[in-house]
Design an enzyme around this catalytic site. Structure first.
Site, PDB file in Angstrom:
ATOM      1  N   HIS A   1       0.826  -1.208   0.000  1.00 29.93           N
ATOM      2  CA  HIS A   1       0.000   0.000   0.000  1.00 29.93           C
ATOM      3  C   HIS A   1       0.864   1.264   0.000  1.00 29.93           C
ATOM      4  CE1 HIS A   1       0.991   0.846   4.204  1.00 29.93           C
ATOM      5  NE2 HIS A   1       0.837  -0.442   4.428  1.00 29.93           N
TER       6      HIS A   1
ATOM      7  N   HIS B   1       0.801  -5.709   2.906  1.00 28.70           N
ATOM      8  CA  HIS B   1       1.577  -4.874   3.818  1.00 28.70           C
ATOM      9  C   HIS B   1       3.030  -5.345   3.834  1.00 28.70           C
ATOM     10  CE1 HIS B   1      -2.248  -3.316   5.515  1.00 28.70           C
ATOM     11  NE2 HIS B   1      -2.676  -4.542   5.274  1.00 28.70           N
TER      12      HIS B   1
END
Length: 214
Positions: A20, A161
């Protein structure tokens, strides 16, 4: 940037890993985990840059962590496409327990043994009410197994992540979770794994050349 040019069309499945974009806590240098922290304006620009880098790819599905910083990045990739965006709780970041939200200095101040204890992945964040890297590796591997059974061919994007993406890379290379320090996953980075006949090949690692500067 066309990742499809990296290999010929003979590979049954291509996995594109995306971390992200920048969140508020990333900018402030705080420990990230399960807390749902929004993207910054830079993070949104990074998400759009990832989407542009993947624009020419024929993507069959996008799987994302349900945390908003990942979902918003996934939504940018999905813009103008007809394939599904599938949130999966198995792709949530490593739970860091009471460490979450602390700066590095605050964490070491509260927990002086943190640096030494973190070297043991069988414990990891469990000492602080969180999750171990071993546990994270297992749930990520199970999630990847489900994705591979659903998509035996084509290109699938996984928006995850830092630690989630590292576990995917380590699993592809058949390396233990404790080896996570051998690699990196920058904000907005793209990595590519090709999967064919039970063999995984790391084609691209932590590419950030598409990202805006500053």
């Amino acid at each position: 940037m066309a990742f499809g040019n990296l290999v010929g069309m003979g590979c049954p499945m291509r996995l594109i890993l995306v971390r992200h974009g920048e969140s508020e806590w990333n900018r402030e240098g705080r420990v990230m985990g399960r807390a749902d922290v929004a993207l910054t304006e830079l993070g949104r620009r990074q998400a759009c840059a990832v989407a542009e880098a993947l624009r020419v790819e024929r993507i069959h599905a996008v799987y994302s962590s349900p945390l908003s910083r990942a979902l918003e990045t996934g939504e940018a990739i999905m813009h103008g496409r007809c394939c599904p965006l599938v949130p999966s709780s198995a792709l949530q970041e490593l739970s860091r327990g009471s460490l979450e939200g602390l700066t590095r200095e605050e964490a070491l101040g509260f927990y002086p043994d943190l640096q030494r204890e973190w070297l043991h992945p069988e414990r990891g964040s469990e000492d602080y009410g969180g999750e171990s890297l071993v546990s994270l590796g297992l749930r990520v591997r199970e999630c990847l197994g489900r994705i591979r059974r659903r998509h035996r061919q084509g290109t699938v994007v996984v928006v995850g992540h830092y630690f989630v993406n590292l576990m995917v890379i380590l699993d592809a290379l058949r390396m233990e979770p404790s080896k996570f320090r051998c690699f990196d996953q920058d904000l907005g980075a793209i990595s590519v794994v090709d999967i064919e006949k039970g063999r995984s090949i790391l084609r691209l690692l932590n590419d950030t050349c598409h990202l805006p500067k500053g």
